[in-house]
Design a protein around this motif. Structure first.
Motif, mmCIF file in Angstrom:
data_model
loop_
_atom_site.group_PDB
_atom_site.id
_atom_site.type_symbol
_atom_site.label_atom_id
_atom_site.label_comp_id
_atom_site.label_asym_id
_atom_site.label_seq_id
_atom_site.Cartn_x
_atom_site.Cartn_y
_atom_site.Cartn_z
ATOM 1 N N UNK A 1 0.568 -1.393 0.231
ATOM 2 C CA UNK A 1 0.440 -0.487 0.236
ATOM 3 C C UNK A 1 0.831 1.315 -0.023
ATOM 4 N N UNK A 2 2.080 0.929 0.943
ATOM 5 C CA UNK A 2 2.886 2.708 0.562
ATOM 6 C C UNK A 2 3.489 2.746 -0.467
ATOM 7 N N UNK A 3 4.047 2.012 -1.184
ATOM 8 C CA UNK A 3 4.854 2.002 -2.698
ATOM 9 C C UNK A 3 3.704 1.804 -3.669
ATOM 10 N N UNK A 4 2.193 1.579 -3.554
ATOM 11 C CA UNK A 4 1.443 2.099 -4.781
ATOM 12 C C UNK A 4 0.951 3.335 -4.464
ATOM 13 N N UNK A 5 0.758 3.874 -2.721
ATOM 14 C CA UNK A 5 1.030 5.421 -3.118
ATOM 15 C C UNK A 5 1.442 5.920 -3.656
ATOM 16 N N UNK A 6 3.057 6.227 -3.451
ATOM 17 C CA UNK A 6 4.185 6.721 -3.660
ATOM 18 C C UNK A 6 4.347 6.744 -5.437
ATOM 19 N N UNK A 7 4.165 5.289 -6.159
ATOM 20 C CA UNK A 7 4.531 5.524 -7.639
ATOM 21 C C UNK A 7 2.682 6.026 -8.265
ATOM 22 N N UNK A 8 1.876 6.331 -7.031
ATOM 23 C CA UNK A 8 0.645 6.664 -7.857
ATOM 24 C C UNK A 8 0.852 8.827 -8.231
ATOM 25 N N UNK A 9 0.819 8.856 -7.162
ATOM 26 C CA UNK A 9 1.212 10.564 -6.839
ATOM 27 C C UNK A 9 2.658 10.691 -7.666
ATOM 28 N N UNK A 10 3.530 10.082 -7.422
ATOM 29 C CA UNK A 10 4.630 10.145 -8.290
ATOM 30 C C UNK A 10 4.650 10.579 -9.624
ATOM 31 N N UNK A 11 3.455 9.437 -10.507
ATOM 32 C CA UNK A 11 3.906 9.644 -12.022
ATOM 33 C C UNK A 11 2.397 10.062 -11.960
ATOM 34 N N UNK A 12 1.120 10.192 -11.369
ATOM 35 C CA UNK A 12 0.618 11.360 -12.152
ATOM 36 C C UNK A 12 0.786 12.848 -11.966
ATOM 37 N N UNK A 13 1.716 13.047 -10.728
ATOM 38 C CA UNK A 13 2.389 14.555 -10.904
ATOM 39 C C UNK A 13 2.912 15.059 -12.151
ATOM 40 N N UNK A 14 3.585 13.582 -12.322
ATOM 41 C CA UNK A 14 5.284 14.196 -13.146
ATOM 42 C C UNK A 14 3.878 14.544 -15.173
ATOM 43 N N UNK A 15 2.673 14.213 -14.899
ATOM 44 C CA UNK A 15 1.776 14.080 -16.030
ATOM 45 C C UNK A 15 1.263 15.865 -15.495
ATOM 46 N N UNK B 1 -6.473 18.019 -5.493
ATOM 47 C CA UNK B 1 -6.352 19.452 -6.319
ATOM 48 C C UNK B 1 -5.545 19.942 -7.503
ATOM 49 N N UNK B 2 -4.884 18.674 -7.919
ATOM 50 C CA UNK B 2 -4.862 19.449 -9.186
ATOM 51 C C UNK B 2 -5.105 18.787 -10.284
ATOM 52 N N UNK B 3 -6.708 18.279 -10.067
ATOM 53 C CA UNK B 3 -6.933 17.471 -10.876
ATOM 54 C C UNK B 3 -7.766 18.538 -11.100
ATOM 55 N N UNK B 4 -8.532 20.149 -10.148
ATOM 56 C CA UNK B 4 -9.981 20.117 -10.709
ATOM 57 C C UNK B 4 -9.269 21.911 -10.887
ATOM 58 N N UNK B 5 -7.734 22.308 -10.236
ATOM 59 C CA UNK B 5 -7.040 22.795 -10.696
ATOM 60 C C UNK B 5 -6.645 22.999 -12.102
ATOM 61 N N UNK B 6 -6.123 22.054 -12.599
ATOM 62 C CA UNK B 6 -6.071 21.744 -14.654
ATOM 63 C C UNK B 6 -7.431 21.906 -14.892
ATOM 64 N N UNK B 7 -8.735 21.075 -14.868
ATOM 65 C CA UNK B 7 -10.113 22.210 -14.588
ATOM 66 C C UNK B 7 -10.505 23.212 -15.050
ATOM 67 N N UNK B 8 -9.803 24.201 -13.591
ATOM 68 C CA UNK B 8 -10.364 24.952 -13.648
ATOM 69 C C UNK B 8 -9.158 26.501 -14.659
ATOM 70 N N UNK B 9 -8.447 25.821 -15.049
ATOM 71 C CA UNK B 9 -7.115 26.579 -15.781
ATOM 72 C C UNK B 9 -7.772 26.548 -17.136
ATOM 73 N N UNK B 10 -8.659 24.546 -17.482
ATOM 74 C CA UNK B 10 -8.701 24.916 -18.889
ATOM 75 C C UNK B 10 -10.376 25.649 -19.326
ATOM 76 N N UNK B 11 -11.308 25.553 -18.299
ATOM 77 C CA UNK B 11 -12.242 26.554 -18.481
ATOM 78 C C UNK B 11 -12.003 28.240 -18.488
ATOM 79 N N UNK B 12 -11.503 28.382 -17.953
ATOM 80 C CA UNK B 12 -10.461 30.255 -17.672
ATOM 81 C C UNK B 12 -10.571 30.699 -19.293
ATOM 82 N N UNK B 13 -9.692 30.064 -19.298
ATOM 83 C CA UNK B 13 -8.870 29.749 -21.004
ATOM 84 C C UNK B 13 -9.507 29.401 -22.396
#
Length: 261
Positions: A67-81, A133-145
């Motif tokens: 579970x610890x490894x899974x959380x670290x991998x998920x957050x790391x790779x998705x944050x890179x996107x 937070x990053x997902x909704x921030x990105x959506x907000x930026x897309x809608x605003x611009x």
């Protein structure tokens, strides 16, 4: 088969969706755009952890550290996107946010939850909230611009929708499984039973994974293919109704005998 065993059967099937997605991507030779390249690594890590989790449960009889490894991998790779999608000014803030998550992962594994003792409630909470937070921030930026093309045809929108829905809902189910280990709940009015509470929290998880699978499948279909849809099928599924002339250069076409003359 009891209801309890059925839930865990569907749970194990749901955990293997990354293998299915990778198989489809390999069959259709999907050309993932550079921005979404970490998505392939995310699916590979998730597939490896599915196999590793099976080994840990059967052989080591302890899969908590997965579970610890899974959380670290998920957050790391998705944050890179999300870093690839963000502007230059925002990227530094996202990197700082990932460092805070990394600190919570170390704290959770070594002190608060334990690497092989309890599930990583602290780092999972921080990581999931950061991703949502990053997902909704990105959506907000897309809608605003006005960058939001028809949602069903926008890979960024589909990706943000997957992250926002899956990691917000899975966090609630994840915390629901781990509530019973907190001593202050034993004095509450509601009596918490660890096994019943854990199974109840997992009831909706297979459906959530099915939703994630469908959205990921739709996402990869938005990327260009390296082969035609018919050639992406297995050999035994390829067929043609009636005879069609070869598609090679006309000088190399060979007609059947009944058409010659």
């Amino acid at each position: 088969m009891t209801w309890y065993n059925g839930i865990f059967l569907f749970l194990r099937i749901g955990e293997s969706i990354s293998l299915l997605i990778l198989g489809i991507m390999w069959a259709r030779k999907t050309k993932v755009t550079p921005v979404f390249q970490p998505l392939t690594a995310y699916l590979l890590c998730d597939s490896f952890l599915y196999i590793f989790d099976t080994f840990a449960r059967k052989v080591l009889h302890n899969n908590i550290f997965a579970f610890h490894i899974s959380t670290f991998c998920d957050a790391t790779w998705l944050t890179l996107i999300f870093i690839n999608l963000a502007s230059d000014n925002t990227r530094n803030w996202l990197k700082i946010g990932w460092l805070l998550f990394f600190a919570s992962a170390i704290t959770s594994a070594l002190w608060v939850d334990g690497l092989i003792t309890n599930m990583n409630t602290l780092s999972r909470t921080v990581g999931n909230c950061f991703l949502v937070f990053m997902a909704f921030r990105q959506l907000n930026q897309m809608i605003r611009h006005d960058y939001l093309v028809p949602p069903a045809k926008s890979p960024v929108f589909i990706f943000c929708f997957i992250v926002g829905i899956y990691y917000s809902c899975s966090l609630l189910m994840f915390i629901g499984q781990d509530l019973s280990r907190y001593s202050w709940l034993s004095n509450s009015i509601i009596r918490f039973n660890q096994q019943h509470n854990g199974v109840s929290a997992l009831w909706f998880y297979p459906f959530l994974r099915a939703l994630q699978f469908g959205m990921l499948l739709h996402l990869i279909t938005l990327f260009p293919m390296g082969v035609t849809p018919r050639h992406a099928l297995p050999q035994w599924l390829r067929f043609r109704l009636g005879w069609r002339p070869p598609t090679k250069n006309w000088r190399y076409r060979v007609l059947p005998p009944h058409l010659v003359g």
